[in-house]
Motif scaffolding. Structure first.
Motif, PDB file in Angstrom:
ATOM      1  N   THR A   1      46.372  38.435  39.766  1.00 39.91           N
ATOM      2  CA  THR A   1      45.171  37.627  39.587  1.00 39.91           C
ATOM      3  C   THR A   1      44.120  38.148  40.565  1.00 39.91           C
ATOM      4  O   THR A   1      44.437  38.414  41.728  1.00 39.91           O
ATOM      5  N   LEU A   2      42.899  38.285  40.076  1.00 41.34           N
ATOM      6  CA  LEU A   2      41.812  38.770  40.939  1.00 41.34           C
ATOM      7  C   LEU A   2      41.276  37.586  41.751  1.00 41.34           C
ATOM      8  O   LEU A   2      40.294  36.956  41.382  1.00 41.34           O
ATOM      9  N   THR A   3      41.979  37.261  42.837  1.00 39.14           N
ATOM     10  CA  THR A   3      41.550  36.110  43.650  1.00 39.14           C
ATOM     11  C   THR A   3      40.616  36.527  44.770  1.00 39.14           C
ATOM     12  O   THR A   3      40.078  35.679  45.464  1.00 39.14           O
TER      13      THR A   3
ATOM     14  N   SER B   1      39.515  45.321  40.581  1.00 43.22           N
ATOM     15  CA  SER B   1      39.804  44.537  39.374  1.00 43.22           C
ATOM     16  C   SER B   1      40.591  45.375  38.374  1.00 43.22           C
ATOM     17  O   SER B   1      41.468  44.866  37.686  1.00 43.22           O
TER      18      SER B   1
ATOM     19  N   ARG C   1      44.254  44.388  36.852  1.00 42.95           N
ATOM     20  CA  ARG C   1      44.581  44.304  35.429  1.00 42.95           C
ATOM     21  C   ARG C   1      45.875  45.057  35.139  1.00 42.95           C
ATOM     22  O   ARG C   1      46.757  44.559  34.458  1.00 42.95           O
TER      23      ARG C   1
ATOM     24  N   VAL D   1      34.922  46.298  44.310  1.00 45.00           N
ATOM     25  CA  VAL D   1      35.497  45.198  43.519  1.00 45.00           C
ATOM     26  C   VAL D   1      35.871  45.664  42.106  1.00 45.00           C
ATOM     27  O   VAL D   1      36.889  45.252  41.554  1.00 45.00           O
ATOM     28  N   ASP D   2      35.061  46.546  41.525  1.00 42.62           N
ATOM     29  CA  ASP D   2      35.363  47.015  40.171  1.00 42.62           C
ATOM     30  C   ASP D   2      36.697  47.763  40.140  1.00 42.62           C
ATOM     31  O   ASP D   2      37.510  47.590  39.234  1.00 42.62           O
TER      32      ASP D   2
END
Lengths: 288, 427
Positions: A61-63, A52, A56, A48-49
């Protein structure tokens, strides 16, 4: 057909070292045909990091849904392993990424484990040399969720001038209304490199780009495509085909415009130089 | 033009992402990311993809200056039609419920037929600002026209201490006390014991755990970034474990701990409101009517009212307007910012002297049936991403009333600045 499974993604630094060696006579014998090897990565959870960070830099958008281009990032070590494999017909440095088509059957969630397979196919003549496709398949279990076809051009021998683009056919992207202006910073190549792993020297610094014939560092084509898809994110259905032709490279820093127009079954989009209007990327979405 | 009668407003449903503690799995998610995920989940659940709704109200307590149009940006990045208007709301922890009130009022007045209200907050991706002294210096320097003078003034005014950034703090601007410190005063004033606070905390976790285990949360929450259940939930906690914690507010003899106070957390929620007709046209079943709401504010400075006790004032005013008693409810959803604040609220309504002198009531409101309080758990267990709490509670209560078939529920949420937002839902 041979299969090579990468236990874990190799460091990109080593891959580019291998790529650099590929430019020298140390490369060994290059074969005439594409290898029939399938390179794969076993199903693995998405970090996830890292996702993300990608979101960016590409303004997604981090949905929790994986952006369409993200499979390309996950498969990047496989692309490099394939293109630098022994006997590959062309050195990887010098290949021009001319087209990328993503066929997505449904969105994948970050909680799903993604398995990846990469292979090369369809070596054929191009007006300026020879071209071939790199196929990237992303699966959740046995279900194919995304298939990407990246077309690379090796400029030089084996060309067929009769294959020059037919200018009369298709959409005239230059007429799309330009709706946004993006200011791309000089470090965009380094920023995208850090989230995608693609540290090709042509994207990193002006000096390293000059060594390969570019006046300045250039933006990653896949960044441009990802940024364009982020701009129309809310228009994308679950299943679609997103095709994009990479035109002229974006020299960094740069100001570009984004043009878009809806059709009955999707939309067309383009990224252009803000001053000259020359095309960097022409693309289309076909729903379903 | 003849005056139009207000129309009934229905809560059709809600959606939130699991709430998690600060600096955990949502560390790299922004307010906009989380809110968009919650709204997309709502759009999926209620078939709103590509559909415009009448209006969209939302907010965040901690937000960046660049997020000035947060709600509209969320709409534009979501599955909703871009033709959905949106506006930002800010009322500290009352934001989510106040947003729902604003949307409900517009629907009641016939201005819109449907709307979405919600909120989001992150304490992991919080706005760290330039040092205030440095910011003012830079603004002053910017006003100077001569570049040479500019540089000279900057050098003259700059102090090394100015590089220290401003980090947002959970502190009342006018008292300098944190919310916990304020509540510690309230806890002492109302003699709220440690044991009672721990008991409420324990029950909150037990009830939320049961709600998750039974699948009750399944149509209220959609997973986000691989998280499926509220991260703060401690299903295995016990009174013994809670008793071992050291006090964090109120000094050595304080009664408030990290467990019986809500932790800093991240999350987002959204609720869908509309008329019955609008819902039926789309094949949706409305859950409960949004009947009335009230907001109260108190003077917690000179009059030294309990900072978080404004709902104590708001509720009797709303009851009177609706001809109801405090006991006329089947469910009470009282936001548990701190166990002490929740218990002090209940005690204040029971206290004849307080009700007479402060609320001007001849008789106290009386006590409530505690078995009807936060029956699916409260903020102590779920955690409390400030602006997201209102949406969680409205959606919860609407579902409780739909399941019961008919009944009435009370919502009470306290907010910074000595404010309280309360509402009634019915079915």
């Amino acid at each position: 057909m041979a299969n090579v499974e990468l236990k874990r993604p190799p460091g990109a630094g080593g891959l580019y070292l291998k790529a650099a060696i590929g430019m020298t006579p140390l490369a060994g014998n290059r074969k005439k045909e594409l290898p029939d090897t399938v390179f794969s990565l076993a199903p693995k959870a998405v970090d996830v990091d890292k996702l993300s960070g990608f979101c960016r830099v590409t303004e997604h958008t981090l949905t929790g849904t994986l952006p369409p281009v993200y499979f390309n990032v996950l498969a990047f070590p496989l692309h490099m392993a394939l293109l630098t494999s022994n006997g590959f017909p062309f050195p990887v440095i010098g290949l021009v990424h001319v087209q990328n088509k993503i066929e997505q059957s449904r969105p994948a969630d970050v909680s799903e484990e993604i398995g990846l397979q990469v292979s090369a196919t369809n070596l054929r003549p191009h007006a300026k040399g020879r071209q071939f496709d790199v196929i990237t398949e992303a699966r959740v279990g046995d279900e194919l969720v995304s298939k990407a076809t990246s077309t690379y051009l090796r400029i030089g021998g084996g060309g067929d001038k009769s294959l020059a683009d037919d200018k009369s056919a298709g959409v005239d992207y230059s007429t799309l209304p330009q709706v946004s202006e993006w200011r791309l910073a000089g470090d965009l190549g380094r920023r995208y490199a850090s989230v995608s792993g693609d540290r090709n020297p042509i994207h990193m610094h002006d000096l390293t780009a000059k060594a390969f014939g570019f006046p300045k560092a250039i933006a990653h084509g896949m960044w441009t495509k990802a940024r364009a898809l982020a701009a129309i994110d809310n228009k994308l259905p679950d299943a679609f085909t997103a095709d994009a032709a990479f035109k002229r490279p974006i020299l960094l820093p740069s100001k570009v415009t984004f043009g878009v127009a809806e059709r009955a079954d999707g939309l067309d989009f383009t990224v252009r130089n803000a001053k000259k209007g020359t095309p960097h990327l022409d693309g289309s979405i076909v729903n379903g | 033009m003849p005056a139009k009668a207000p129309r009934p407003v229905w809560v059709i449903g809600g959606n939130r992402i699991p709430f998690v503690r600060s600096n955990g799995p949502y560390s790299h998610a922004s307010n906009q990311d989380m809110f968009t995920a919650a709204v997309d989940g709502l759009a999926d659940r209620y078939g709103l993809a590509g559909e415009p709704v009448g209006d969209f109200a939302g907010g965040a307590v901690l937000k960046f200056a660049r997020e000035l149009n947060l709600s509209r940006e969320v709409v534009l990045g979501s599955k909703l039609a871009p033709e959905t208007p949106a506006f930002d709301v800010g009322q500290a922890c009352g934001t989510g419920l106040e947003a729902a009130i604003l949307i409900a009022n517009k629907i009641a007045l016939g201005q819109i037929d449907s709307g979405i209200a919600g909120g989001t907050d992150t304490t992991s991706d919080a706005p760290i600002e330039l040092n205030e002294d440095l910011r003012q210096t830079l603004m002053d320097v910017n006003r100077i026209k001569d570049p040479k003078k500019q540089a000279f003034t900057l050098l003259k005014k700059f102090r090394p201490g100015m590089v220290k950034p401003e980090i947002p703090v959970n502190r009342e601007a006018r008292t300098g006390l944190s919310m916990g410190e304020h509540t510690a005063i309230t806890a002492k004033e109302w003699n709220i014991t440690r044991e009672d606070q721990d008991q409420l905390t324990f029950e909150s976790h037990q009830k939320l755990a049961a709600a998750w285990d039974s699948g009750w949360q399944d149509d209220l929450v959609s997973p986000y970034l691989g998280v499926e259940v509220d991260g703060n939930l401690r299903a295995d906690t016990s009174m013994e474990k809670l008793a071992k914690l050291k006090p964090v507010f109120g000094g050595k003899d304080g009664t408030m701990t990290a467990a019986n106070s809500t932790p800093l957390s991240d999350g987002a929620s959204a609720v869908l409101l509309g008329t019955e007709e609008w819902a039926k046209e789309r094949g949706l079943t409305p859950r409960a009517r949004f009947v009335d709401a009230e907001t109260a504010a108190i003077d917690y400075i000179v009059k030294q009212e309990g900072l978080l006790l404004a709902p104590v004032y708001a509720v009797p005013r709303m009851l009177e307007r609706n001809g109801l008693k405090l006991q006329d409810f089947d469910f009470y959803e009282i936001h548990e910012a701190f166990a002490a604040q929740t218990l002090a609220t209940l005690k204040a309504w029971e206290d004849p002297a307080f009700c007479k002198s402060r609320l001007g009531l001849a008789k106290p409101l009386g006590s409530i049936d505690r078995s009807k309080l936060n029956v699916k758990g409260g903020s102590l267990a779920a955690a409390h991403p400030f602006a997201a709490t209102g949406g969680r509670i409205v959606a919860n209560l609407a579902k409780l009333l739909e399941e019961k078939g008919s009944g009435r529920g009370l919502i009470s949420i306290c907010a910074a600045g000595g404010q309280g937002v309360v509402a009634i839902l019915e079915r």
